[in-house]
Design a protein around this motif. Sequence first.
Motif, PDB file in Angstrom:
ATOM      1  N   ILE A   1      -7.381   1.902   8.032  1.00 10.97           N
ATOM      2  CA  ILE A   1      -7.663   1.613   6.626  1.00 10.97           C
ATOM      3  C   ILE A   1      -7.693   0.095   6.468  1.00 10.97           C
ATOM      4  O   ILE A   1      -6.774  -0.598   6.893  1.00 10.97           O
ATOM      5  CB  ILE A   1      -6.579   2.223   5.708  1.00 10.97           C
ATOM      6  CG1 ILE A   1      -6.606   3.756   5.813  1.00 10.97           C
ATOM      7  CG2 ILE A   1      -6.762   1.759   4.261  1.00 10.97           C
ATOM      8  CD1 ILE A   1      -5.477   4.452   5.085  1.00 10.97           C
TER       9      ILE A   1
ATOM     10  N   LEU B   1      -3.161  -0.043   9.326  1.00 11.74           N
ATOM     11  CA  LEU B   1      -3.571  -0.756   8.113  1.00 11.74           C
ATOM     12  C   LEU B   1      -3.889  -2.191   8.502  1.00 11.74           C
ATOM     13  O   LEU B   1      -3.064  -2.875   9.116  1.00 11.74           O
ATOM     14  CB  LEU B   1      -2.449  -0.715   7.077  1.00 11.74           C
ATOM     15  CG  LEU B   1      -2.842  -1.265   5.706  1.00 11.74           C
ATOM     16  CD1 LEU B   1      -3.783  -0.297   4.994  1.00 11.74           C
ATOM     17  CD2 LEU B   1      -1.616  -1.499   4.855  1.00 11.74           C
TER      18      LEU B   1
ATOM     19  N   ASN C   1      -7.317  -2.920   4.068  1.00 15.91           N
ATOM     20  CA  ASN C   1      -6.730  -3.283   2.780  1.00 15.91           C
ATOM     21  C   ASN C   1      -7.337  -4.619   2.352  1.00 15.91           C
ATOM     22  O   ASN C   1      -6.793  -5.680   2.621  1.00 15.91           O
ATOM     23  CB  ASN C   1      -5.202  -3.377   2.907  1.00 15.91           C
ATOM     24  CG  ASN C   1      -4.536  -3.748   1.607  1.00 15.91           C
ATOM     25  OD1 ASN C   1      -5.082  -3.543   0.532  1.00 15.91           O
ATOM     26  ND2 ASN C   1      -3.343  -4.305   1.706  1.00 15.91           N
TER      27      ASN C   1
ATOM     28  N   GLN D   1      -7.453  -5.015  -3.421  1.00 15.80           N
ATOM     29  CA  GLN D   1      -7.888  -3.613  -3.406  1.00 15.80           C
ATOM     30  C   GLN D   1      -6.782  -2.674  -2.912  1.00 15.80           C
ATOM     31  O   GLN D   1      -7.052  -1.651  -2.293  1.00 15.80           O
ATOM     32  CB  GLN D   1      -9.128  -3.451  -2.512  1.00 15.80           C
ATOM     33  CG  GLN D   1     -10.286  -4.342  -2.889  1.00 15.80           C
ATOM     34  CD  GLN D   1     -10.812  -4.036  -4.280  1.00 15.80           C
ATOM     35  OE1 GLN D   1     -10.999  -2.900  -4.655  1.00 15.80           O
ATOM     36  NE2 GLN D   1     -11.018  -5.085  -5.056  1.00 15.80           N
ATOM     37  N   GLN D   2      -5.513  -3.017  -3.187  1.00 15.75           N
ATOM     38  CA  GLN D   2      -4.397  -2.207  -2.697  1.00 15.75           C
ATOM     39  C   GLN D   2      -4.469  -0.773  -3.210  1.00 15.75           C
ATOM     40  O   GLN D   2      -4.119   0.161  -2.500  1.00 15.75           O
ATOM     41  CB  GLN D   2      -3.046  -2.825  -3.102  1.00 15.75           C
ATOM     42  CG  GLN D   2      -2.758  -4.128  -2.426  1.00 15.75           C
ATOM     43  CD  GLN D   2      -3.268  -5.344  -3.205  1.00 15.75           C
ATOM     44  OE1 GLN D   2      -4.103  -5.227  -4.091  1.00 15.75           O
ATOM     45  NE2 GLN D   2      -2.770  -6.513  -2.847  1.00 15.75           N
TER      46      GLN D   2
ATOM     47  N   VAL E   1       0.834  -1.207   0.000  1.00 14.38           N
ATOM     48  CA  VAL E   1       0.000   0.000   0.000  1.00 14.38           C
ATOM     49  C   VAL E   1       0.870   1.259   0.000  1.00 14.38           C
ATOM     50  O   VAL E   1       0.595   2.217  -0.732  1.00 14.38           O
ATOM     51  CB  VAL E   1      -0.982  -0.016   1.193  1.00 14.38           C
ATOM     52  CG1 VAL E   1      -1.688   1.327   1.353  1.00 14.38           C
ATOM     53  CG2 VAL E   1      -2.005  -1.140   1.011  1.00 14.38           C
TER      54      VAL E   1
ATOM     55  N   GLU F   1      -7.009   5.791  -0.182  1.00 14.31           N
ATOM     56  CA  GLU F   1      -7.542   6.159   1.137  1.00 14.31           C
ATOM     57  C   GLU F   1      -6.438   6.735   2.025  1.00 14.31           C
ATOM     58  O   GLU F   1      -6.648   7.706   2.761  1.00 14.31           O
ATOM     59  CB  GLU F   1      -8.167   4.920   1.790  1.00 14.31           C
ATOM     60  CG  GLU F   1      -9.152   5.256   2.877  1.00 14.31           C
ATOM     61  CD  GLU F   1      -9.888   4.025   3.412  1.00 14.31           C
ATOM     62  OE1 GLU F   1     -10.276   4.087   4.594  1.00 14.31           O
ATOM     63  OE2 GLU F   1     -10.064   3.036   2.673  1.00 14.31           O
TER      64      GLU F   1
ATOM     65  N   ASP G   1      -7.162   0.976  -3.856  1.00  7.99           N
ATOM     66  CA  ASP G   1      -8.164   1.693  -3.055  1.00  7.99           C
ATOM     67  C   ASP G   1      -7.590   2.073  -1.695  1.00  7.99           C
ATOM     68  O   ASP G   1      -7.810   3.185  -1.203  1.00  7.99           O
ATOM     69  CB  ASP G   1      -9.418   0.836  -2.849  1.00  7.99           C
ATOM     70  CG  ASP G   1     -10.213   0.649  -4.137  1.00  7.99           C
ATOM     71  OD1 ASP G   1      -9.926   1.354  -5.132  1.00  7.99           O
ATOM     72  OD2 ASP G   1     -11.107  -0.212  -4.144  1.00  7.99           O
ATOM     73  N   ALA G   2      -6.855   1.148  -1.070  1.00  4.28           N
ATOM     74  CA  ALA G   2      -6.252   1.435   0.238  1.00  4.28           C
ATOM     75  C   ALA G   2      -5.219   2.552   0.115  1.00  4.28           C
ATOM     76  O   ALA G   2      -5.136   3.425   0.983  1.00  4.28           O
ATOM     77  CB  ALA G   2      -5.613   0.169   0.817  1.00  4.28           C
TER      78      ALA G   2
END
Length: 195
Positions: free
Chosen positions: A169, A125, A171, A175-176, A24, A182, A178-179
Amino acid sequence: MSPSEPPPLVVVISGPSGAGKDTVINEALKLDPSLAKVATAKTREPRPGEIEGVHHVFLSNEEFDRWVAEDAFLEHVMSYGHRSGVPKSAVEDLLAQGRTTILRTDVEGARTLKEKLDAPLLVFLTVTDVEALERRIRGRGAESESQIAVRLAEAEAEMAESGWFDVTIVNAEGQQNDAALELIAAIESERRRRA
């Protein structure tokens, strides 16, 4: 940095082993080149694909001892059978350049940095569940069954610590991006708040 700009932000990212912290962070660095990451010092062997000075600074135990004696770390811990530390000079250099600086550490290290640094943004995370963590840890292919069991037990304890972080957040698998977005949004929000 102009007088109206807030001082550069220190972002401390922590979370359980297998949450994808490096992935991330690296994605966020690609999306926002204004961010900088400090390479953590480690006494373990590099994993496949890890680059000296980029992912981590790899030290022998003797070198690590010397750095400790020279007060070269902001914080350092023993974790999963090896030592890990945040090099003080690397953080100072990036902050002097006015860069928002990301530090990656474990929960114990995050607690130390919260006390030592001037108002860092603390980001936890995590993943959707412990099963996702286990799949990721096994997927690395770097640990024995006993090491995996230790990491999973530690991860459950660390997940219970998320409450004192500023931002959490999730993870989710696959969906890395998206994280990372964020994470960037949380950093921008904190920059605006401080401005």
